[in-house]
Scaffold this motif. Sequence first.
Motif, PDB file in Angstrom:
ATOM      1  N   LYS A 122       0.980  -1.304  -0.047  1.00  0.00           N
ATOM      2  CA  LYS A 122       0.153  -0.013  -0.091  1.00  0.00           C
ATOM      3  C   LYS A 122       0.779   1.154   0.030  1.00  0.00           C
ATOM      4  O   LYS A 122       0.641   2.207  -0.722  1.00  0.00           O
ATOM      5  CB  LYS A 122      -0.918  -0.013   1.250  1.00  0.00           C
ATOM      6  N   ARG A 123       1.866   1.307   0.843  1.00  0.00           N
ATOM      7  CA  ARG A 123       2.937   2.402   0.880  1.00  0.00           C
ATOM      8  C   ARG A 123       3.394   2.623  -0.529  1.00  0.00           C
ATOM      9  O   ARG A 123       3.605   3.678  -1.068  1.00  0.00           O
ATOM     10  CB  ARG A 123       3.833   2.162   1.785  1.00  0.00           C
ATOM     11  N   HIS A 124       3.964   1.378  -1.014  1.00  0.00           N
ATOM     12  CA  HIS A 124       4.508   1.245  -2.255  1.00  0.00           C
ATOM     13  C   HIS A 124       3.603   1.991  -3.539  1.00  0.00           C
ATOM     14  O   HIS A 124       4.034   2.823  -4.473  1.00  0.00           O
ATOM     15  CB  HIS A 124       5.210   0.105  -2.945  1.00  0.00           C
ATOM     16  N   MET A 125       2.329   1.721  -3.520  1.00  0.00           N
ATOM     17  CA  MET A 125       1.268   1.974  -4.448  1.00  0.00           C
ATOM     18  C   MET A 125       1.277   3.869  -4.688  1.00  0.00           C
ATOM     19  O   MET A 125       1.011   4.156  -5.527  1.00  0.00           O
ATOM     20  CB  MET A 125       0.090   1.643  -4.144  1.00  0.00           C
ATOM     21  N   ARG A 126       1.673   4.304  -3.455  1.00  0.00           N
ATOM     22  CA  ARG A 126       1.716   5.845  -3.377  1.00  0.00           C
ATOM     23  C   ARG A 126       2.662   6.356  -4.403  1.00  0.00           C
ATOM     24  O   ARG A 126       2.526   7.571  -4.736  1.00  0.00           O
ATOM     25  CB  ARG A 126       1.744   6.332  -2.056  1.00  0.00           C
ATOM     26  N   THR A 127       3.809   5.747  -4.608  1.00  0.00           N
ATOM     27  CA  THR A 127       4.803   6.207  -5.610  1.00  0.00           C
ATOM     28  C   THR A 127       4.095   6.156  -7.045  1.00  0.00           C
ATOM     29  O   THR A 127       4.626   7.018  -7.944  1.00  0.00           O
ATOM     30  CB  THR A 127       6.021   5.241  -5.449  1.00  0.00           C
ATOM     31  N   HIS A 128       2.984   5.510  -7.162  1.00  0.00           N
ATOM     32  CA  HIS A 128       2.428   5.393  -8.623  1.00  0.00           C
ATOM     33  C   HIS A 128       1.068   6.430  -8.683  1.00  0.00           C
ATOM     34  O   HIS A 128       0.962   6.969  -9.596  1.00  0.00           O
ATOM     35  CB  HIS A 128       1.930   4.131  -8.966  1.00  0.00           C
ATOM     36  N   GLY A 130       0.559   8.996  -6.358  1.00  0.00           N
ATOM     37  CA  GLY A 130       0.995  10.468  -5.885  1.00  0.00           C
ATOM     38  C   GLY A 130       0.370  10.723  -4.568  1.00  0.00           C
ATOM     39  O   GLY A 130       0.621  11.766  -4.219  1.00  0.00           O
ATOM     40  N   GLU A 131      -0.424   9.770  -4.053  1.00  0.00           N
ATOM     41  CA  GLU A 131      -1.331  10.028  -2.879  1.00  0.00           C
ATOM     42  C   GLU A 131      -0.259  10.478  -1.807  1.00  0.00           C
ATOM     43  O   GLU A 131       0.795   9.715  -1.379  1.00  0.00           O
ATOM     44  CB  GLU A 131      -2.240   8.893  -2.622  1.00  0.00           C
ATOM     45  N   LYS A 132      -0.743  11.269  -1.128  1.00  0.00           N
ATOM     46  CA  LYS A 132       0.049  11.907   0.113  1.00  0.00           C
ATOM     47  C   LYS A 132      -0.740  12.230   1.385  1.00  0.00           C
ATOM     48  O   LYS A 132      -1.331  13.318   1.654  1.00  0.00           O
ATOM     49  CB  LYS A 132       0.937  13.135  -0.166  1.00  0.00           C
ATOM     50  N   PRO A 133      -1.483  11.178   1.999  1.00  0.00           N
ATOM     51  CA  PRO A 133      -2.596  11.182   2.775  1.00  0.00           C
ATOM     52  C   PRO A 133      -2.102  11.891   4.293  1.00  0.00           C
ATOM     53  O   PRO A 133      -2.997  12.145   4.976  1.00  0.00           O
ATOM     54  CB  PRO A 133      -2.953   9.730   3.284  1.00  0.00           C
TER      55      PRO A 133
END
Length: 298
Positions: A122-128, A130-133
Amino acid sequence: MATGDGSDMKHEHGEDSRRTHNKCSHCDKVFRFKSKLNQHMRTHTGERPYQCGECGKRFIQLYHLKDHMRTHTGEKPYRCEECNRQFGALGNLKVHMRTHTGEKPYRCQECSKQFIDLSNLKRHMRTHTGEKPHKCEHCNIEFSQSNDLKTHMRTHTGETPYRCEGCSKPFATLSHLKRHMRTHTGEKPYKCEECSKQFSNLRDLERHIRTHTGEKPYMCGVCSKLFSDQGNLKRHIRIHSGETPYRCEECNRQFNALTNLKTHMRTHTGEKPYRCEECSKQFSQLGNLKAHMMTHTG
């Protein structure tokens, strides 16, 4: 024959009834037992009926609370048979075991990179995406990972939990402490493949590599001049802004770069660290030494 058919029909009717009665009305997920459906419904309602008596944290399921309680008691009943490391929750042991087996059951659908647990994926998916929660409440800077936000918060609180055992200098992050420790040990683990020069931290190596490639990725927004190092760009920007943040404590003269202040300070201290190898004459600035050397070379 008829009895068998009736039995089959009764069984099918029972299966259909179970599917209807134990089906989640929110996401259509079906459960074998009504109790499991009730537990699942809490993921939709937000209900957390189990509360920790120590810290007040609440949980959806009782076994989650039991696992959590071990963070207070220090109990670690689950032991890895490979390395004897102990864990407070069975789930954590199962994830840890994958470090021994090499199993990585969670795969990124974008780049096929694999991970040992779902949270890492899930953390890795944010590199795709661009999510910054995770947002800083002080300056609104956003982060993709909660650990990065925690580290950033120290710039506001001034917290420096990591201290050098050699000189007691404090640091906000463990990585900064590790880099600093190399100034004591002399360790230089980063080597340039072009000239074999070694560096104590990766950033210095990356800067050095640009002396070989000629890359200048940092551009001045005012005059478009290019720089190989971000620090040099920041110093250059002060030429346009007129900012002079470095002040001489002797005469109050101000400078736009720390190196310029250090050079100026020698006019007060009389220090002349640059010596001519031909005649031993000394100079306070390297440029003056170079100009003097021309008198010897002609």
